[in-house]
Structure formats: structure tokens, C-alpha cells
Design an enzyme around this catalytic site. Sequence first.
Site, PDB file in Angstrom:
ATOM      1  N   ASP A   8      48.564  44.583  42.756  1.00 18.20           N
ATOM      2  CA  ASP A   8      47.877  44.561  44.057  1.00 18.20           C
ATOM      3  C   ASP A   8      48.683  43.717  45.040  1.00 18.20           C
ATOM      4  O   ASP A   8      49.851  43.356  44.788  1.00 18.20           O
ATOM      5  CB  ASP A   8      46.418  44.086  43.898  1.00 18.20           C
ATOM      6  CG  ASP A   8      46.304  42.594  43.622  1.00 18.20           C
ATOM      7  OD1 ASP A   8      47.345  41.914  43.441  1.00 18.20           O
ATOM      8  OD2 ASP A   8      45.166  42.099  43.583  1.00 18.20           O
ATOM      9  N   HIS A   9      48.028  43.389  46.166  1.00 14.93           N
ATOM     10  CA  HIS A   9      48.726  42.684  47.247  1.00 14.93           C
ATOM     11  C   HIS A   9      49.103  41.245  46.895  1.00 14.93           C
ATOM     12  O   HIS A   9      49.888  40.634  47.617  1.00 14.93           O
ATOM     13  CB  HIS A   9      47.843  42.672  48.506  1.00 14.93           C
ATOM     14  CG  HIS A   9      46.491  42.074  48.261  1.00 14.93           C
ATOM     15  ND1 HIS A   9      45.453  42.817  47.736  1.00 14.93           N
ATOM     16  CD2 HIS A   9      46.026  40.822  48.432  1.00 14.93           C
ATOM     17  CE1 HIS A   9      44.390  42.028  47.624  1.00 14.93           C
ATOM     18  NE2 HIS A   9      44.712  40.816  48.029  1.00 14.93           N
ATOM     19  N   CYS A  65      47.835  41.184  39.044  1.00 10.29           N
ATOM     20  CA  CYS A  65      47.084  40.860  40.259  1.00 10.29           C
ATOM     21  C   CYS A  65      47.143  39.331  40.384  1.00 10.29           C
ATOM     22  O   CYS A  65      48.023  38.705  39.776  1.00 10.29           O
ATOM     23  CB  CYS A  65      45.661  41.423  40.230  1.00 10.29           C
ATOM     24  SG  CYS A  65      44.552  40.750  38.999  1.00 10.29           S
ATOM     25  N   THR A  67      45.201  36.965  39.209  1.00 14.53           N
ATOM     26  CA  THR A  67      44.957  36.331  37.904  1.00 14.53           C
ATOM     27  C   THR A  67      45.297  37.234  36.727  1.00 14.53           C
ATOM     28  O   THR A  67      45.353  36.751  35.588  1.00 14.53           O
ATOM     29  CB  THR A  67      43.465  35.973  37.771  1.00 14.53           C
ATOM     30  OG1 THR A  67      42.711  37.195  37.904  1.00 14.53           O
ATOM     31  CG2 THR A  67      43.031  34.975  38.833  1.00 14.53           C
ATOM     32  N   GLY A  68      45.415  38.512  36.964  1.00 15.38           N
ATOM     33  CA  GLY A  68      45.563  39.496  35.884  1.00 15.38           C
ATOM     34  C   GLY A  68      44.217  39.979  35.369  1.00 15.38           C
ATOM     35  O   GLY A  68      44.151  40.955  34.614  1.00 15.38           O
ATOM     36  N   VAL A  69      43.152  39.321  35.791  1.00 14.33           N
ATOM     37  CA  VAL A  69      41.830  39.629  35.235  1.00 14.33           C
ATOM     38  C   VAL A  69      41.212  40.866  35.877  1.00 14.33           C
ATOM     39  O   VAL A  69      40.842  41.821  35.187  1.00 14.33           O
ATOM     40  CB  VAL A  69      40.885  38.412  35.361  1.00 14.33           C
ATOM     41  CG1 VAL A  69      39.474  38.787  34.925  1.00 14.33           C
ATOM     42  CG2 VAL A  69      41.411  37.253  34.527  1.00 14.33           C
ATOM     43  N   GLY A  70      41.095  40.869  37.201  1.00 17.12           N
ATOM     44  CA  GLY A  70      40.410  41.989  37.858  1.00 17.12           C
ATOM     45  C   GLY A  70      41.058  43.322  37.551  1.00 17.12           C
ATOM     46  O   GLY A  70      40.366  44.303  37.208  1.00 17.12           O
ATOM     47  N   HIS A  98      48.326  42.751  16.681  1.00 15.51           N
ATOM     48  CA  HIS A  98      46.970  42.877  16.126  1.00 15.51           C
ATOM     49  C   HIS A  98      46.066  43.829  16.904  1.00 15.51           C
ATOM     50  O   HIS A  98      45.237  44.508  16.303  1.00 15.51           O
ATOM     51  CB  HIS A  98      46.297  41.495  16.076  1.00 15.51           C
ATOM     52  CG  HIS A  98      46.861  40.613  14.998  1.00 15.51           C
ATOM     53  ND1 HIS A  98      46.253  39.448  14.578  1.00 15.51           N
ATOM     54  CD2 HIS A  98      47.993  40.728  14.240  1.00 15.51           C
ATOM     55  CE1 HIS A  98      46.973  38.885  13.624  1.00 15.51           C
ATOM     56  NE2 HIS A  98      48.037  39.637  13.403  1.00 15.51           N
ATOM     57  N   ASN A  99      46.194  43.854  18.223  1.00  9.38           N
ATOM     58  CA  ASN A  99      45.270  44.663  19.043  1.00  9.38           C
ATOM     59  C   ASN A  99      45.890  45.959  19.527  1.00  9.38           C
ATOM     60  O   ASN A  99      45.208  46.781  20.128  1.00  9.38           O
ATOM     61  CB  ASN A  99      44.784  43.854  20.258  1.00  9.38           C
ATOM     62  CG  ASN A  99      44.370  42.444  19.905  1.00  9.38           C
ATOM     63  OD1 ASN A  99      44.974  41.471  20.360  1.00  9.38           O
ATOM     64  ND2 ASN A  99      43.353  42.313  19.067  1.00  9.38           N
ATOM     65  N   ARG A 132      44.564  46.679   8.490  1.00 12.73           N
ATOM     66  CA  ARG A 132      43.230  46.195   8.869  1.00 12.73           C
ATOM     67  C   ARG A 132      43.093  46.090  10.387  1.00 12.73           C
ATOM     68  O   ARG A 132      41.985  46.202  10.920  1.00 12.73           O
ATOM     69  CB  ARG A 132      42.941  44.837   8.218  1.00 12.73           C
ATOM     70  CG  ARG A 132      43.791  43.688   8.707  1.00 12.73           C
ATOM     71  CD  ARG A 132      43.532  42.418   7.909  1.00 12.73           C
ATOM     72  NE  ARG A 132      44.206  41.251   8.465  1.00 12.73           N
ATOM     73  CZ  ARG A 132      45.489  40.966   8.306  1.00 12.73           C
ATOM     74  NH1 ARG A 132      46.262  41.775   7.594  1.00 12.73           N
ATOM     75  NH2 ARG A 132      46.009  39.878   8.841  1.00 12.73           N
ATOM     76  N   HIS A 133      44.220  45.918  11.057  1.00 10.20           N
ATOM     77  CA  HIS A 133      44.166  45.833  12.519  1.00 10.20           C
ATOM     78  C   HIS A 133      43.862  47.197  13.137  1.00 10.20           C
ATOM     79  O   HIS A 133      43.186  47.290  14.156  1.00 10.20           O
ATOM     80  CB  HIS A 133      45.474  45.265  13.070  1.00 10.20           C
ATOM     81  CG  HIS A 133      45.773  43.908  12.519  1.00 10.20           C
ATOM     82  ND1 HIS A 133      44.967  42.818  12.746  1.00 10.20           N
ATOM     83  CD2 HIS A 133      46.774  43.471  11.702  1.00 10.20           C
ATOM     84  CE1 HIS A 133      45.455  41.764  12.128  1.00 10.20           C
ATOM     85  NE2 HIS A 133      46.552  42.127  11.474  1.00 10.20           N
TER      86      HIS A 133
HETATM   87  C1  RB5 Z   1      43.037  39.323  45.362  1.00 13.97           C
HETATM   88  O1  RB5 Z   1      42.884  38.326  46.316  1.00 13.97           O
HETATM   89  C2  RB5 Z   1      42.591  38.827  43.990  1.00 13.97           C
HETATM   90  O2  RB5 Z   1      41.206  38.761  43.954  1.00 13.97           O
HETATM   91  C3  RB5 Z   1      43.152  39.705  42.901  1.00 13.97           C
HETATM   92  O3  RB5 Z   1      44.529  39.730  42.985  1.00 13.97           O
HETATM   93  C4  RB5 Z   1      42.825  39.292  41.474  1.00 13.97           C
HETATM   94  O4  RB5 Z   1      43.146  37.963  41.248  1.00 13.97           O
HETATM   95  C5  RB5 Z   1      41.520  39.676  40.957  1.00 13.97           C
HETATM   96  O5  RB5 Z   1      41.180  39.480  39.794  1.00 13.97           O
END
Ligand code: RB5
Length: 147
Positions: A8-9, A65, A67-70, A98-99, A132-133
Site C-alpha cells: 500500500d501507500h 503495508c 505493519t504488515g497486519v492489515g 511448519h505452516n 505432521r505439519h
Molecule cells: C496505512 O496508513 C496503514 O493503516 C496500513 O499501511 C497498515 O499498517 C494497516 O494495517
Amino acid sequence: MKIIIGNDHASPDMKKELVKYLEGLGHEVVNFGVDTSESCNYPEIGEKVGRAVAAGEADCGVLICGTGVGISLAANKVKGVRAAVCSETTTARFVKQHNNANIIAFGSRIVGIETAKDIVKAYLEAEFEGGRHQTRVDMIHAIEDRQ
Ligand code: RB5
């Protein structure tokens, strides 16, 4: 390997560096991400990369992104995707061993470019151990089938 990368941005600069790095290692990289810092919506990119990887259009995916989370949460909504967020190389190795993660994700606001390169390299060089994995990975996807 053929690798689809999406971002993303928050992460066009890191993405561009990683494309160069991966191509230098001899991989084919397809860019599904954005190339500017103009605001965009990470779920669209996570879904697009997730669908392509799940359809077998590449060997694996890389998502970035803030955090990599979203972006990984979005990709993981696609059936068949196993996207794993990693901030260091030990996790990156284990998510393949493993995954059998088919997408690796990280945050450009969390890790620096050299760590990001190391994470991707550790992930690409690791091999799924099966056995097993595989049973447990199958159990993860059985959850999708019970939805
Ligand atoms: C964008 O500002 C931010 O929310 C996105 O890059 C990411 O961190 C979401 O999980």
C-alpha cells in the site's frame, strides 16, 4: 521462483528495493502494489495478491503495508491463503517449515529494508517439512470448509 508482491501507500520505497533485491537473486517478480505514497486501501491489494497466489499464478507472495497486519488479514480471507506477518528471520523460516505460508508479510513502519530483505530470503530458502505439519495445515483449511 515467480513471486507476486503487493504493497500500500506506506511502502512503495521498500517494495521497489525488494523488487530489485529479488530480481538480483534471480526471481521473477510481478508487482500488484502501488508505486506512490498516494493513499490507497490495503484490503484491495491483499485480496488481489491472495487470489492470485491461491490460484497458483505464482509460487508465493510478498505483502507490505505499514505493519504488515492489515494487508495480511485481507489476504487471509481468501480461501487457500496462508499469509504470515514476520518481523524477524526465525519466524520467517518457521512459517515456511511448519505452516507452509504461501505469503510472507511485514511492515515498512516496523522493519528496515535490510531486515526485510533478510526476512524474505529466510522465507524463500526454507522448505516445508510436511508430515505432521501437513496435517495441521490441512486442519486450518478445513476451518474454511466449515464456514
Ligand atoms: C496505512 O496508513 C496503514 O493503516 C496500513 O499501511 C497498515 O499498517 C494497516 O494495517
